[in-house]
Design a protein around this motif. Sequence first.
Motif, PDB file in Angstrom:
ATOM      1  N   ARG A  81      39.388  37.623  33.130  1.00 57.28           N
ATOM      2  CA  ARG A  81      38.371  36.959  33.542  1.00 57.28           C
ATOM      3  C   ARG A  81      38.283  35.441  33.735  1.00 57.28           C
ATOM      4  NH1 ARG A  81      33.790  39.660  29.916  1.00 57.28           N
ATOM      5  NH2 ARG A  81      35.512  39.500  28.397  1.00 57.28           N
ATOM      6  N   PRO A  82      38.107  35.014  35.016  1.00 59.29           N
ATOM      7  CA  PRO A  82      37.778  33.432  35.118  1.00 59.29           C
ATOM      8  C   PRO A  82      36.868  33.008  34.143  1.00 59.29           C
ATOM      9  CG  PRO A  82      38.173  34.452  37.263  1.00 59.29           C
ATOM     10  CD  PRO A  82      38.102  35.573  36.295  1.00 59.29           C
ATOM     11  N   VAL A  83      35.732  33.639  33.754  1.00 52.47           N
ATOM     12  CA  VAL A  83      34.666  33.516  32.834  1.00 52.47           C
ATOM     13  C   VAL A  83      34.248  34.570  32.128  1.00 52.47           C
ATOM     14  CG1 VAL A  83      32.276  32.413  32.611  1.00 52.47           C
ATOM     15  CG2 VAL A  83      33.725  31.444  34.347  1.00 52.47           C
ATOM     16  N   ARG A  84      34.576  34.454  30.892  1.00 49.67           N
ATOM     17  CA  ARG A  84      34.077  35.661  30.013  1.00 49.67           C
ATOM     18  C   ARG A  84      32.454  35.494  29.528  1.00 49.67           C
ATOM     19  NH1 ARG A  84      38.375  35.384  25.017  1.00 49.67           N
ATOM     20  NH2 ARG A  84      40.243  36.006  26.194  1.00 49.67           N
ATOM     21  N   ARG A  85      31.976  34.173  29.325  1.00 51.33           N
ATOM     22  CA  ARG A  85      30.630  34.162  28.800  1.00 51.33           C
ATOM     23  C   ARG A  85      30.151  32.662  29.292  1.00 51.33           C
ATOM     24  NH1 ARG A  85      27.857  37.195  25.249  1.00 51.33           N
ATOM     25  NH2 ARG A  85      26.379  35.872  23.965  1.00 51.33           N
ATOM     26  N   LEU A  86      28.863  32.794  29.235  1.00 49.06           N
ATOM     27  CA  LEU A  86      28.300  31.385  29.396  1.00 49.06           C
ATOM     28  C   LEU A  86      27.229  31.636  28.045  1.00 49.06           C
ATOM     29  CD1 LEU A  86      27.372  29.001  31.304  1.00 49.06           C
ATOM     30  CD2 LEU A  86      25.443  30.422  31.954  1.00 49.06           C
ATOM     31  N   LYS A  87      27.592  30.526  27.045  1.00 48.86           N
ATOM     32  CA  LYS A  87      27.054  30.577  25.757  1.00 48.86           C
ATOM     33  C   LYS A  87      26.411  29.101  25.637  1.00 48.86           C
ATOM     34  CE  LYS A  87      31.456  29.592  23.560  1.00 48.86           C
ATOM     35  NZ  LYS A  87      32.483  30.097  22.576  1.00 48.86           N
ATOM     36  N   PRO A  88      25.432  29.151  24.425  1.00 49.63           N
ATOM     37  CA  PRO A  88      24.787  28.106  23.963  1.00 49.63           C
ATOM     38  C   PRO A  88      25.903  27.328  23.049  1.00 49.63           C
ATOM     39  CG  PRO A  88      23.433  30.045  23.520  1.00 49.63           C
ATOM     40  CD  PRO A  88      24.767  30.519  24.174  1.00 49.63           C
ATOM     41  N   ASP A  89      25.650  25.804  23.296  1.00 50.12           N
ATOM     42  CA  ASP A  89      26.475  24.869  22.826  1.00 50.12           C
ATOM     43  C   ASP A  89      25.664  24.864  21.364  1.00 50.12           C
ATOM     44  OD1 ASP A  89      27.928  22.801  21.494  1.00 50.12           O
ATOM     45  OD2 ASP A  89      27.742  21.404  23.026  1.00 50.12           O
ATOM     46  N   PRO A  90      26.242  25.242  20.107  1.00 49.40           N
ATOM     47  CA  PRO A  90      25.610  25.201  19.058  1.00 49.40           C
ATOM     48  C   PRO A  90      25.549  23.882  18.498  1.00 49.40           C
ATOM     49  CG  PRO A  90      27.995  25.912  18.638  1.00 49.40           C
ATOM     50  CD  PRO A  90      27.679  25.893  19.922  1.00 49.40           C
ATOM     51  N   ALA A  91      26.112  22.696  18.875  1.00 48.70           N
ATOM     52  CA  ALA A  91      25.893  21.403  18.653  1.00 48.70           C
ATOM     53  C   ALA A  91      24.720  20.694  19.536  1.00 48.70           C
ATOM     54  CB  ALA A  91      27.429  20.594  18.665  1.00 48.70           C
ATOM     55  N   ALA A  92      24.457  21.240  20.533  1.00 52.26           N
ATOM     56  CA  ALA A  92      23.490  20.740  21.559  1.00 52.26           C
ATOM     57  C   ALA A  92      22.037  20.791  20.673  1.00 52.26           C
ATOM     58  CB  ALA A  92      23.500  21.456  22.540  1.00 52.26           C
ATOM     59  N   PRO A  93      21.136  19.798  20.894  1.00 53.69           N
ATOM     60  CA  PRO A  93      19.843  19.843  20.543  1.00 53.69           C
ATOM     61  C   PRO A  93      18.970  20.877  21.361  1.00 53.69           C
ATOM     62  CG  PRO A  93      20.176  17.939  21.954  1.00 53.69           C
ATOM     63  CD  PRO A  93      21.669  18.530  21.711  1.00 53.69           C
ATOM     64  N   PRO A  94      18.135  21.525  20.682  1.00 49.69           N
ATOM     65  CA  PRO A  94      17.381  22.747  21.229  1.00 49.69           C
ATOM     66  C   PRO A  94      16.697  22.059  22.684  1.00 49.69           C
ATOM     67  CG  PRO A  94      16.337  22.279  19.350  1.00 49.69           C
ATOM     68  CD  PRO A  94      17.695  21.277  19.391  1.00 49.69           C
ATOM     69  N   GLN A  95      16.405  22.777  23.521  1.00 48.36           N
ATOM     70  CA  GLN A  95      15.595  22.699  24.859  1.00 48.36           C
ATOM     71  C   GLN A  95      14.165  22.493  24.408  1.00 48.36           C
ATOM     72  OE1 GLN A  95      16.235  22.156  28.467  1.00 48.36           O
ATOM     73  NE2 GLN A  95      18.216  21.981  27.426  1.00 48.36           N
ATOM     74  N   PRO A  96      13.324  21.365  24.958  1.00 49.39           N
ATOM     75  CA  PRO A  96      12.231  21.290  24.381  1.00 49.39           C
ATOM     76  C   PRO A  96      11.356  22.542  24.785  1.00 49.39           C
ATOM     77  CG  PRO A  96      12.857  19.427  25.741  1.00 49.39           C
ATOM     78  CD  PRO A  96      13.946  20.429  25.674  1.00 49.39           C
ATOM     79  N   ALA A  97      10.387  23.030  23.939  1.00 52.05           N
ATOM     80  CA  ALA A  97       9.598  24.056  24.076  1.00 52.05           C
ATOM     81  C   ALA A  97       8.444  23.925  25.046  1.00 52.05           C
ATOM     82  CB  ALA A  97       8.840  24.713  22.783  1.00 52.05           C
ATOM     83  N   GLY A  98       8.367  24.951  25.920  1.00 54.07           N
ATOM     84  CA  GLY A  98       7.441  24.872  26.825  1.00 54.07           C
ATOM     85  C   GLY A  98       7.563  24.002  28.231  1.00 54.07           C
ATOM     86  N   THR A  99       8.830  23.732  28.282  1.00 56.99           N
ATOM     87  CA  THR A  99       9.414  22.859  29.276  1.00 56.99           C
ATOM     88  C   THR A  99      10.295  23.681  30.538  1.00 56.99           C
ATOM     89  OG1 THR A  99      11.348  21.923  28.424  1.00 56.99           O
ATOM     90  CG2 THR A  99       9.056  20.805  28.397  1.00 56.99           C
ATOM     91  N   TRP A 100      10.248  23.475  31.714  1.00 56.62           N
ATOM     92  CA  TRP A 100      11.127  24.346  32.575  1.00 56.62           C
ATOM     93  C   TRP A 100      12.560  23.782  32.474  1.00 56.62           C
ATOM     94  CZ3 TRP A 100      14.098  23.030  36.758  1.00 56.62           C
ATOM     95  CH2 TRP A 100      14.533  24.050  37.489  1.00 56.62           C
ATOM     96  N   PRO A 101      13.456  24.518  32.652  1.00 56.55           N
ATOM     97  CA  PRO A 101      13.573  25.887  33.196  1.00 56.55           C
ATOM     98  C   PRO A 101      13.568  26.893  31.679  1.00 56.55           C
ATOM     99  CG  PRO A 101      15.626  25.239  33.193  1.00 56.55           C
ATOM    100  CD  PRO A 101      14.925  23.822  32.620  1.00 56.55           C
ATOM    101  N   ALA A 102      13.337  26.289  30.465  1.00 56.54           N
ATOM    102  CA  ALA A 102      13.239  27.220  29.163  1.00 56.54           C
ATOM    103  C   ALA A 102      12.032  28.144  29.442  1.00 56.54           C
ATOM    104  CB  ALA A 102      13.311  26.278  27.855  1.00 56.54           C
ATOM    105  N   THR A 103      11.065  27.751  30.086  1.00 57.22           N
ATOM    106  CA  THR A 103       9.918  28.650  30.288  1.00 57.22           C
ATOM    107  C   THR A 103      10.111  29.788  31.105  1.00 57.22           C
ATOM    108  OG1 THR A 103       9.066  27.233  32.248  1.00 57.22           O
ATOM    109  CG2 THR A 103       8.191  26.792  30.068  1.00 57.22           C
ATOM    110  N   VAL A 104      11.201  29.989  31.833  1.00 59.05           N
ATOM    111  CA  VAL A 104      11.763  30.940  32.657  1.00 59.05           C
ATOM    112  C   VAL A 104      12.333  31.989  31.834  1.00 59.05           C
ATOM    113  CG1 VAL A 104      13.148  32.133  34.691  1.00 59.05           C
ATOM    114  CG2 VAL A 104      12.040  29.724  34.763  1.00 59.05           C
ATOM    115  N   PRO A 105      11.785  33.362  31.627  1.00 58.68           N
ATOM    116  CA  PRO A 105      12.401  34.322  30.621  1.00 58.68           C
ATOM    117  C   PRO A 105      13.809  34.544  30.596  1.00 58.68           C
ATOM    118  CG  PRO A 105      10.209  35.113  31.495  1.00 58.68           C
ATOM    119  CD  PRO A 105      10.630  33.958  32.248  1.00 58.68           C
TER     120      PRO A 105
END
Length: 239
Positions: free
Chosen positions: A4-28
């Motif tokens: 597979r060219p791409v197996r997975r799209l995954k979170p970077d554990p070293a990255a800061p979390p996305q701010p709560a309540g801001t787009w696009p993290a508000t999209v389920p």
Amino acid sequence: MDRRPVRRLKPDPAAPPQPAGTWPATVPAVAQILREGLELAPGATVLVGENGSGKSTVLEILAAALGLNSEGGSAAARHRTRTSEPGSLDLVVERSPGAPRWAYFLRDETLHGLYSYLEENRHPHRSETAFHELSHGEAFLSLLGDRARGPGLYVLDEPDAALSFTGTLSLVARLGDLVSQGAQVVVATHSPVLAALPGARLLEVGPWGLRETSWDDLELTASWQQFLTDPRSFLRHLG
């Protein structure tokens, strides 16, 4: 061997979390990917959902994580109108070792700009089509046929918007050929015809996020079947 060219799209554990309540993290659907990542199956993955459900945003995030032009094209495409995409959101792409890295992104709403870019920057060893001289659907199928050849990852956002019924059937056949050659395809669509792509993994996008389903269980399928059986049952409630 997993090719597979791409197996997975995954979170970077070293990255800061996305701010709560801001787009696009508000999209389920996006919030789910930020928590869990997104596995891409071999072959085709088709996202289906209402307007505003987030399916196009998911594809934009995938394209950004792959380094593709967010308005369409390959990683080398250099064209831009107005930046409105969410970016990669610090998600990372897990690839299969030795798998092809070619990828291409097609978005219906920005095809005009991509056509203009390709016509103004003709490849020296390729006879470029005059896309603006074709109909919307003809230009789309011509571009796909030229750029989508063999293994790679092809990301298509609402390609059915450009196509007639027979054009959509042609697209289904073309995508089936690509999959048989080892390509991966990720499509967002409103078309029950495109959602019926043989062998595709179907993900329904909505307030729940992303959930795997079958063609028979899609709300899209049920609605179209009811409409085609009795259009008046829908139309009498309008106006």
